[in-house]
Design a protein around this motif. Structure first.
Motif, PDB file in Angstrom:
ATOM      1  N   VAL A 161       0.560  32.484 124.350  1.00 51.96           N
ATOM      2  CA  VAL A 161       0.867  31.584 122.906  1.00 51.96           C
ATOM      3  C   VAL A 161      -0.329  31.123 122.594  1.00 51.96           C
ATOM      4  O   VAL A 161      -0.400  30.425 121.659  1.00 51.96           O
ATOM      5  CB  VAL A 161       1.632  30.546 123.274  1.00 51.96           C
ATOM      6  N   GLY A 162      -1.577  31.724 123.030  1.00 54.34           N
ATOM      7  CA  GLY A 162      -2.752  31.547 122.490  1.00 54.34           C
ATOM      8  C   GLY A 162      -3.533  30.135 122.830  1.00 54.34           C
ATOM      9  O   GLY A 162      -4.307  29.723 122.492  1.00 54.34           O
ATOM     10  N   LEU A 163      -3.195  29.816 124.107  1.00 53.20           N
ATOM     11  CA  LEU A 163      -3.489  28.545 124.883  1.00 53.20           C
ATOM     12  C   LEU A 163      -4.136  29.059 126.153  1.00 53.20           C
ATOM     13  O   LEU A 163      -4.056  28.387 127.035  1.00 53.20           O
ATOM     14  CB  LEU A 163      -2.353  27.640 124.946  1.00 53.20           C
ATOM     15  N   PRO A 177      11.133  27.575 115.110  1.00 51.03           N
ATOM     16  CA  PRO A 177       9.863  27.005 116.025  1.00 51.03           C
ATOM     17  C   PRO A 177       8.782  26.863 114.993  1.00 51.03           C
ATOM     18  O   PRO A 177       7.753  26.104 115.842  1.00 51.03           O
ATOM     19  CB  PRO A 177       9.639  28.313 116.710  1.00 51.03           C
ATOM     20  N   THR A 178       8.753  27.140 113.872  1.00 47.76           N
ATOM     21  CA  THR A 178       7.605  26.992 113.108  1.00 47.76           C
ATOM     22  C   THR A 178       7.599  25.575 112.244  1.00 47.76           C
ATOM     23  O   THR A 178       6.513  25.270 111.759  1.00 47.76           O
ATOM     24  CB  THR A 178       7.310  27.976 111.916  1.00 47.76           C
ATOM     25  N   SER A 179       8.440  24.574 112.539  1.00 50.18           N
ATOM     26  CA  SER A 179       8.587  23.293 111.759  1.00 50.18           C
ATOM     27  C   SER A 179       7.393  22.522 111.918  1.00 50.18           C
ATOM     28  O   SER A 179       7.045  21.663 111.084  1.00 50.18           O
ATOM     29  CB  SER A 179       9.914  22.779 112.136  1.00 50.18           C
ATOM     30  N   SER A 180       6.707  22.709 113.044  1.00 48.78           N
ATOM     31  CA  SER A 180       5.719  21.720 113.576  1.00 48.78           C
ATOM     32  C   SER A 180       4.096  22.434 113.747  1.00 48.78           C
ATOM     33  O   SER A 180       3.395  21.791 114.052  1.00 48.78           O
ATOM     34  CB  SER A 180       5.853  21.037 114.879  1.00 48.78           C
ATOM     35  N   LEU A 181       4.414  23.753 113.138  1.00 48.32           N
ATOM     36  CA  LEU A 181       3.048  24.508 113.340  1.00 48.32           C
ATOM     37  C   LEU A 181       2.255  24.737 112.167  1.00 48.32           C
ATOM     38  O   LEU A 181       2.779  24.905 110.861  1.00 48.32           O
ATOM     39  CB  LEU A 181       3.541  25.906 113.993  1.00 48.32           C
ATOM     40  N   PRO A 182       1.014  24.704 112.249  1.00 46.22           N
ATOM     41  CA  PRO A 182       0.098  25.032 111.155  1.00 46.22           C
ATOM     42  C   PRO A 182      -0.014  26.409 110.907  1.00 46.22           C
ATOM     43  O   PRO A 182       0.674  27.241 111.757  1.00 46.22           O
ATOM     44  CB  PRO A 182      -1.193  24.529 111.354  1.00 46.22           C
ATOM     45  N   ASP A 220       0.999  32.309 112.447  1.00 46.34           N
ATOM     46  CA  ASP A 220       0.699  33.732 112.532  1.00 46.34           C
ATOM     47  C   ASP A 220       0.786  34.149 113.987  1.00 46.34           C
ATOM     48  O   ASP A 220       1.072  35.351 114.482  1.00 46.34           O
ATOM     49  CB  ASP A 220      -0.882  34.083 111.836  1.00 46.34           C
ATOM     50  N   ARG A 221       0.076  33.387 114.799  1.00 42.48           N
ATOM     51  CA  ARG A 221      -0.165  33.565 116.266  1.00 42.48           C
ATOM     52  C   ARG A 221       1.386  33.936 116.646  1.00 42.48           C
ATOM     53  O   ARG A 221       1.583  34.765 117.580  1.00 42.48           O
ATOM     54  CB  ARG A 221      -0.838  32.506 116.797  1.00 42.48           C
ATOM     55  N   LEU A 270       3.091  37.142 118.646  1.00 39.10           N
ATOM     56  CA  LEU A 270       3.852  37.202 119.826  1.00 39.10           C
ATOM     57  C   LEU A 270       5.182  37.501 119.822  1.00 39.10           C
ATOM     58  O   LEU A 270       5.751  38.540 120.577  1.00 39.10           O
ATOM     59  CB  LEU A 270       3.673  35.652 120.261  1.00 39.10           C
ATOM     60  N   ILE A 271       6.092  37.259 118.790  1.00 38.61           N
ATOM     61  CA  ILE A 271       7.326  37.749 118.824  1.00 38.61           C
ATOM     62  C   ILE A 271       7.154  39.439 118.369  1.00 38.61           C
ATOM     63  O   ILE A 271       7.936  39.998 118.982  1.00 38.61           O
ATOM     64  CB  ILE A 271       7.967  37.122 117.468  1.00 38.61           C
TER      65      ILE A 271
END
Length: 500
Positions: free
Chosen positions: A125-127, A165-170, A175-176, A180-181
């Motif tokens: 997830v890029g972390l 899942p994107t409701s709180s994502l910049p 894009d990341r 992943l999907i």
């Protein structure tokens, strides 16, 4: 991989699902589409074991699938990522990823067996550099959303359910997530994905299934259906204009903001709002848009600058600013915008009890009558006005929050992400109501991360970057590329904002 046939679910008198059927295939993304209250989240909760269906059948990999708990569903390879975060903020990242997972023997927890899986999930997830022992609550909302997704990946799921899942994502994290999907799809996983953004659905999904009022009303391959046809299936009627406009005239200046600074943001912000104007605020997450609105409303202290309404300095308290005609719609409806444990009527009347009381007596009939009128105007889907707000879908909760602000009859509306988590049909209605408010001479400040709606709805758009208002222009002079360019620019400390 998954077949659902005739699933039904009832909550008391409310029929949430009625003979719903769909199929999700390996290596494909199925977009689950529908208005708020259509039954999408309820269906995902049935699939994830949080709810048990009243009737119908499900099969996973050809075997009967009726999970009696989320743990049972995870054992069968089904994981869910909810729209609202379900993390334990006081636990570490590692502990959150391990919650509900096997890994014990004789009552002992063997963390070493799990750490490699945790590291891989965070990397996906890029972390990769996030300390697994860090406190989850200390992370940004966007990071917590990615941790939630990592937890699903750590379960070795074969079917992953994504509820907005994107409701709180910049944008960068969106894009990341899509990358992943794509990786999960190539590995043969099945994905069911809920989103209210049709451009998101087009970008990530292969197939679609539409629910309306708890019924299956259409399904197929996305490439074979237009956006207009999808929306018509969702709302049960033809929708020809996604961004309805109401003719309105911009009048004299109403609110003047001069060199307003907070702690630490906003910083040296100046602009002007006029009667009948819809003023949009664009910018990245953390740019200072929310902080600016809260300073204007009095929820955040201002360390410098002035705010004038009709030429008079605004009073300091929130209560007095409401009396002067300012109203705020918070972006955080769950913990700040609504009292979740109170009824719809009590929420709608909150802050307006003065109009229903006389000599210490509360006119319950008048209060109920007014609240029912506001519920009809914004089309809240509920059993009745006595239903508790926390029993409503996220989108219907947002409608209640918006209706409460309308009931205050403010002069200046400060709208912080008012269409967040709302389906396209309801968004269209909110745009129309915003236009009607402007036509009535009201002034609106509209914060949104969704650039198409800013460009379509607003008269004027300003861009926030690093706490400063960098540029203000008529909406007709902006496009999406210019807005993003201005949003990522580094404003000069001495830069003066030019007025549109």
């Amino acid at each position: 991989m998954l077949e659902v046939s005739g699933i039904a679910k009832r909550f008391g008198a409310t029929v949430a699902l009625d003979r719903v059927s769909l199929a999700a295939e390996r290596g494909r993304v199925l977009a689950l589409i529908g208005e708020n209250g259509a039954g999408k989240s309820t269906l995902l909760k049935v699939l994830s074991g949080a709810h048990q269906s009243d009737s119908g059948t499900m099969s996973l990999d050809g075997q009967p699938f009726l999970p009696h708990s989320p743990m049972d569903a995870r054992r069968r390879g089904v994981a869910i990522v909810y729209q609202e975060l379900t993390l334990a903020p006081d636990l570490s990242v590692e502990d959150n990823l391990l919650l509900g997972q096997p890994g014990t023997g004789m009552g002992m927890l063997f963390r070493s067996r799990q750490r490699e899986r945790i590291g891989e999930a965070l990397r996906q997830v890029g972390l990769p550099h996030l300390d697994p022992k860090a406190r989850t609550g200390d992370q940004s909302i966007a990071t917590q959303q990615l941790i939630e997704i990592a937890r699903a990946l750590a379960t070795d799921a074969r079917l992953i359910l994504f509820d907005e899942p994107t409701s709180s994502l910049p944008a960068a994290d969106v894009d990341r997530l899509f990358q992943l999907i794509d990786d999960l799809r190539r590995k043969g996983l099945a994905i069911i994905y809920i989103s209210h953004f049709l451009e998101e659905v087009r970008r990530i999904a292969d197939d679609y299934a539409v629910l309306r009022d708890g019924h299956s009303v259409g399904s197929g391959q996305l490439e074979q259906i237009s956006d207009e046809q999808i929306i018509s299936l969702m709302v049960g009627r033809d929708v020809t204009d996604l961004f309805p406009t109401v003719s309105h005239t911009i009048g004299d200046p109403r609110l003047q903001v001069r060199k307003l600074s907070g702690s630490p943001i906003p910083s040296d912000v100046s602009f002007e709002l006029r009667r009948g104007e819809i003023f949009g605020l664009a910018g990245l997450v953390g740019a200072g848009r929310t902080e600016l609105l809260r300073c204007l409303f009095g929820l955040r202290p201002a360390r410098d600058g002035t705010v004038l309404l009709e030429g008079r300095p605004l009073p300091n308290s929130v209560g007095r600013r409401k009396q002067w005609g300012l109203g705020l719609l918070s972006e955080d409806r769950k913990t700040e915008g609504l009292a979740q444990n109170l009824s719809i009527i009590e929420n709608l009347a909150m802050g307006n009890h003065g109009r229903y009381s006389r000599l210490g007596w509360l006119n319950l009939a008048a209060r109920s009558r007014d609240c029912q009128r506001w519920m009809r105007r914004v089309e809240v889907k509920a059993e009745n006005g006595q239903q508790c707000v926390d029993e409503l879908s996220g989108g219907n909760q947002q409608k209640v929050a918006f209706a409460r602000l309308l009931a205050q009859d403010a002069e200046v509306y400060l709208l912080d992400e008012p269409t967040k988590g709302i389906d396209v049909g309801t968004k269209s209605e909110i745009y129309r109501m915003m236009g009607e408010l402007a036509a009535a001479g009201k002034t609106l400040v509209f914060v949104s991360s969704y650039l198409p709606e800013l460009l379509a709805v607003c008269d004027t758009i300003g861009v926030m970057a690093r706490g400063r208002l960098t540029e203000v222009r008529p909406a007709a002079e902006w496009n999406e590329e210019d807005l993003m360019t201005a949003a990522v620019a580094t404003p000069a400390a001495s830069e003066e904002t030019e007025f549109a």
